[in-house]
Design an enzyme around this catalytic site. Structure first.
Site, PDB file in Angstrom:
ATOM      1  N   GLY A  18      -0.446  -7.462  -1.461  1.00  0.00           N
ATOM      2  CA  GLY A  18      -0.471  -6.749  -2.727  1.00  0.00           C
ATOM      3  C   GLY A  18       0.269  -5.430  -2.673  1.00  0.00           C
ATOM      4  O   GLY A  18      -0.158  -4.434  -3.273  1.00  0.00           O
ATOM      5  N   ARG A  21       3.036  -2.654  -5.537  1.00  0.00           N
ATOM      6  CA  ARG A  21       2.742  -1.493  -6.376  1.00  0.00           C
ATOM      7  C   ARG A  21       1.444  -0.842  -5.896  1.00  0.00           C
ATOM      8  O   ARG A  21       0.756  -1.340  -5.010  1.00  0.00           O
ATOM      9  CB  ARG A  21       2.607  -1.904  -7.844  1.00  0.00           C
ATOM     10  CG  ARG A  21       1.480  -2.896  -8.101  1.00  0.00           C
ATOM     11  CD  ARG A  21       1.344  -3.237  -9.567  1.00  0.00           C
ATOM     12  NE  ARG A  21       0.174  -4.073  -9.812  1.00  0.00           N
ATOM     13  CZ  ARG A  21      -0.319  -4.325 -11.022  1.00  0.00           C
ATOM     14  NH1 ARG A  21       0.271  -3.802 -12.097  1.00  0.00           N
ATOM     15  NH2 ARG A  21      -1.382  -5.080 -11.169  1.00  0.00           N
ATOM     16  N   ILE A  23      -1.735   1.105  -4.485  1.00  0.00           N
ATOM     17  CA  ILE A  23      -2.168   1.480  -3.142  1.00  0.00           C
ATOM     18  C   ILE A  23      -1.352   0.745  -2.095  1.00  0.00           C
ATOM     19  O   ILE A  23      -0.926   1.330  -1.092  1.00  0.00           O
ATOM     20  CB  ILE A  23      -3.674   1.191  -2.955  1.00  0.00           C
ATOM     21  CG1 ILE A  23      -4.514   2.099  -3.864  1.00  0.00           C
ATOM     22  CG2 ILE A  23      -4.078   1.372  -1.504  1.00  0.00           C
ATOM     23  CD1 ILE A  23      -6.000   1.760  -3.862  1.00  0.00           C
ATOM     24  N   ASP A  67       0.563 -16.945  -3.676  1.00  0.00           N
ATOM     25  CA  ASP A  67      -0.625 -16.765  -4.493  1.00  0.00           C
ATOM     26  C   ASP A  67      -1.812 -16.818  -3.533  1.00  0.00           C
ATOM     27  O   ASP A  67      -2.014 -17.826  -2.845  1.00  0.00           O
ATOM     28  CB  ASP A  67      -0.697 -17.903  -5.523  1.00  0.00           C
ATOM     29  CG  ASP A  67      -1.922 -17.827  -6.412  1.00  0.00           C
ATOM     30  OD1 ASP A  67      -2.885 -17.109  -6.073  1.00  0.00           O
ATOM     31  OD2 ASP A  67      -1.944 -18.523  -7.441  1.00  0.00           O
ATOM     32  N   ASN A  94      -4.972  -5.562   1.094  1.00  0.00           N
ATOM     33  CA  ASN A  94      -5.062  -4.656  -0.052  1.00  0.00           C
ATOM     34  C   ASN A  94      -5.120  -5.391  -1.391  1.00  0.00           C
ATOM     35  O   ASN A  94      -5.684  -4.867  -2.351  1.00  0.00           O
ATOM     36  CB  ASN A  94      -3.862  -3.711  -0.044  1.00  0.00           C
ATOM     37  CG  ASN A  94      -3.663  -3.030  -1.376  1.00  0.00           C
ATOM     38  OD1 ASN A  94      -4.374  -2.095  -1.736  1.00  0.00           O
ATOM     39  ND2 ASN A  94      -2.695  -3.507  -2.155  1.00  0.00           N
ATOM     40  N   SER A 151     -14.017  -0.959  -1.934  1.00  0.00           N
ATOM     41  CA  SER A 151     -14.178  -0.153  -3.144  1.00  0.00           C
ATOM     42  C   SER A 151     -15.535   0.532  -3.168  1.00  0.00           C
ATOM     43  O   SER A 151     -16.531  -0.002  -2.645  1.00  0.00           O
ATOM     44  CB  SER A 151     -14.057  -1.041  -4.381  1.00  0.00           C
ATOM     45  OG  SER A 151     -14.408  -0.333  -5.557  1.00  0.00           O
ATOM     46  N   TYR A 164     -15.843  -8.087  -9.330  1.00  0.00           N
ATOM     47  CA  TYR A 164     -15.087  -7.175  -8.462  1.00  0.00           C
ATOM     48  C   TYR A 164     -16.023  -6.497  -7.468  1.00  0.00           C
ATOM     49  O   TYR A 164     -15.765  -6.474  -6.260  1.00  0.00           O
ATOM     50  CB  TYR A 164     -14.365  -6.135  -9.315  1.00  0.00           C
ATOM     51  CG  TYR A 164     -13.547  -5.143  -8.526  1.00  0.00           C
ATOM     52  CD1 TYR A 164     -12.257  -5.451  -8.111  1.00  0.00           C
ATOM     53  CD2 TYR A 164     -14.062  -3.890  -8.196  1.00  0.00           C
ATOM     54  CE1 TYR A 164     -11.497  -4.541  -7.381  1.00  0.00           C
ATOM     55  CE2 TYR A 164     -13.314  -2.977  -7.470  1.00  0.00           C
ATOM     56  CZ  TYR A 164     -12.036  -3.301  -7.067  1.00  0.00           C
ATOM     57  OH  TYR A 164     -11.297  -2.402  -6.339  1.00  0.00           O
ATOM     58  N   LYS A 168     -16.029  -7.024  -3.327  1.00  0.00           N
ATOM     59  CA  LYS A 168     -15.835  -5.935  -2.374  1.00  0.00           C
ATOM     60  C   LYS A 168     -17.033  -5.790  -1.439  1.00  0.00           C
ATOM     61  O   LYS A 168     -16.869  -5.427  -0.257  1.00  0.00           O
ATOM     62  CB  LYS A 168     -15.554  -4.630  -3.107  1.00  0.00           C
ATOM     63  CG  LYS A 168     -14.245  -4.642  -3.894  1.00  0.00           C
ATOM     64  CD  LYS A 168     -13.037  -4.940  -3.002  1.00  0.00           C
ATOM     65  CE  LYS A 168     -11.730  -4.811  -3.763  1.00  0.00           C
ATOM     66  NZ  LYS A 168     -10.540  -5.029  -2.906  1.00  0.00           N
TER      67      LYS A 168
END
Length: 259
Positions: A18, A21, A23, A67, A94, A151, A164, A168
């Site tokens: 990832g 862009r 982080i 993917d 990431n 996170s 999400y 995490k």
């Protein structure tokens, strides 16, 4: 202690998921600036891949596409990255998705789909990339580093994005499980747990008035910059950070404190 994989910054082979862009891009730039060779794993067309490589300091950088919900594509991408870099010293998991789905506001099919896709990228995808990477890392006596981007939401909760937060929390557990499993191979596994970071993914969330409320959560009155997260990731990849294996480093500007 003998130092191998991260004796000094520079010359390492680093895979960042990832990293087109946000982080991930900041992390890739931080390693490249130190003289490391970076493989970016992301879903980008060829012309974008060329621009990404051109935007990194130094040379020997590559982009591989996959993917993360496609396990066979992940295997092929990791193997391709290692073949092009020649080895693998550092993995940074990431990649992640963050799509709102409040339980009282979405229909059942949407709820199911967003749970599948979020866990598929954020947790299962990271687990698969790690398995593929470890095959290469453990064959050498240099050791290695795996850093997962978790996170604050794993601890604080994510009422509007529950999948999400759950993904995490699972990533944190995976981090600590693998810290135990991989230490005999001199592979240290750790995580960073940022709060809100000023990236493309959070642009809408950080617009007023919700953004003002988010920034006010920290006594510094702001959110993090990607480079601040990248600096912590870079440290955890160093030789000095082997003893941080199993750690989950909070990076939230004192917006959420835990013991």
């Amino acid at each position: 202690m003998t130092e191998n994989v991260s004796e000094s910054a520079g010359g390492r082979a680093v895979l960042v998921t990832g990293a087109a862009r946000g982080i991930g891009w900041a992390v890739a730039r931080r390693f490249a600036k130190a003289g490391d060779r970076v493989a970016i794993l992301d879903r980008v067309p060829g012309e974008v891949a060329e621009k990404l490589v051109a935007g990194l300091d130094g040379g020997g950088h590559v982009v591989v596409e996959a993917d993360l919900t496609d396990s066979e594509a992940v295997l092929a991408a990791v193997d391709s990255a290692v073949a092009q870099l020649g080895c693998l010293d550092v993995l940074v998991n990431n990649a992640g998705i963050f799509v709102a789905h409040p339980i009282t506001e979405v229909d059942y099919p949407t709820w199911q789909e967003l749970w599948r896709s979020t866990l598929g990228v954020n947790l299962v995808g990271a687990a698969n990339v790690t398995w593929c990477a470890v095959r290469h890392m453990k064959e050498r006596d240099r050791g290695g580093r795996i850093i997962n981007v978790s996170s604050r939401g794993a601890f604080r909760g994510e009422p509007d994005v529950p999948a999400y937060g759950a993904s995490k929390a699972g990533l944190n557990s995976l981090t600590q499980s693998l810290a135990l499993a991989l230490a005999p191979h001199r592979i240290a596994v750790s995580a960073v747990a940022p709060g809100f970071v000023a990236t493309d993914m959070t642009t809408e969330w950080l617009k007023p008035p919700s953004g003002d409320e988010i920034r006010a959560q920290s006594p510094f009155g702001r959110v993090a910059e990607p480079d601040e997260i990248a600096a912590a990731v870079f440290y955890l990849a160093s030789a000095q950070a082997e003893w941080a294996s199993g750690a989950i480093l909070d990076l939230n500007g004192a917006s959420y404190l835990r013991t």
